[in-house]
Design a protein around this motif. Structure first.
Motif, mmCIF file in Angstrom:
data_model
loop_
_atom_site.group_PDB
_atom_site.id
_atom_site.type_symbol
_atom_site.label_atom_id
_atom_site.label_comp_id
_atom_site.label_asym_id
_atom_site.label_seq_id
_atom_site.Cartn_x
_atom_site.Cartn_y
_atom_site.Cartn_z
ATOM 1 N N LYS A 193 6.473 9.474 1.615
ATOM 2 C CA LYS A 193 6.121 8.345 0.747
ATOM 3 C C LYS A 193 6.595 7.010 1.299
ATOM 4 N N GLU A 228 0.858 -1.188 0.000
ATOM 5 C CA GLU A 228 0.000 0.000 0.000
ATOM 6 C C GLU A 228 0.891 1.234 0.000
ATOM 7 N N SER A 229 0.399 2.316 -0.631
ATOM 8 C CA SER A 229 1.167 3.558 -0.536
ATOM 9 C C SER A 229 0.989 4.132 0.873
#
Ligand SMILES: [Zn+2]
Length: 232
Positions: free
Chosen positions: A180, A59-60
């Motif tokens: 991120k 998943e981001s």
């Protein structure tokens, strides 16, 4: 000097108590800093400036909406002490700190900012069922190595004496500057870094109040073994 506030213990977590017993709806301090995990150990949490980032394999990186948590360790962090370090890594940071103060019996909140030469981090797989064992969770984790990555380590130094409450030694989670990349830190090296830290005299621990927790079997010998294998 604010205290460390902790929900549950690493001992309960390593005994398989992954339920999200703690609710954090009213916690929006802009200096809130720390780490934890989400329900079922579906993600590693990094708390920075009051924001909760959940790192889950596949998943981001995203901010956590549901704040029912099984384990959390946070504090209001103020960089009371700071130094610039060269050639630091997970294996010598304790020595660098020990050159400045006697750390072996005290808690520290520690924040390391750098462009890391190498960083190895780990993220768990999501598990909505919350039925897996610690070993199943651990075996399914994703380990990533990053090079030349800008960001910060957020975490705590815990004396060996408190090693069943929290991970003994350093426990760091990483958050990249671009928000991120995140996860539980396994190792790091940095040619140059800024190390901020704050001594924490007090730690306040809340146990889960559920029936499942009250009746949980905690085998401390097994907990010690698992903390060594899974958390370090
Ligand atoms: Zn962790």
């Amino acid at each position: 000097m604010s205290k460390i506030i902790q929900y549950s213990t690493i001992g309960a977590l390593m005994s398989g108590h992954f339920a999200g017993d703690f609710s954090l709806q009213n916690s929006h301090s802009p200096t809130l800093f720390g780490l934890g995990c989400s329900c079922g150990i579906s993600g590693e949490l990094t708390i920075c400036n009051g924001e909760f980032w959940e790192a889950t394999a596949g998943e981001s990186l995203h901010q956590l909406a549901d704040r029912h948590l099984p384990f959390l360790q946070v504090t209001d962090f103020v960089a009371e002490n700071s130094f610039e370090a060269t050639n630091i890594q997970d294996k010598n940071l304790d020595q660098r700190l020990a050159e400045r103060l006697a750390i072996k019996n005290i808690f520290l909140a520690v924040n390391v900012k750098s462009r890391f030469d190498e960083l190895v981090i780990r993220r768990p797989q999501r598990d909505e069922s919350q039925t897996r064992t610690v070993k199943e969770m651990s075996d399914a984790q994703q380990v990533d190595t990053h090079k030349e990555i800008a960001g910060q380590l957020i975490g705590f130094w815990t004396p060996e004496l408190f090693g069943r409450i929290s991970v003994p030694g350093f426990h760091f989670h990483f958050l990249s500057d671009d928000h991120k990349i995140s996860g539980h830190v396994l190792s790091f090296t940095a040619a140059n870094a800024v190390v901020d830290y704050q001594v924490k005299q007090t730690i306040e621990i809340s146990n889960p109040t559920s029936e499942a927790y009250s009746s949980l079997t905690i085998d401390v010998a097994k907990v010690d073994e698992l903390i060594g294998q899974v958390e370090k």
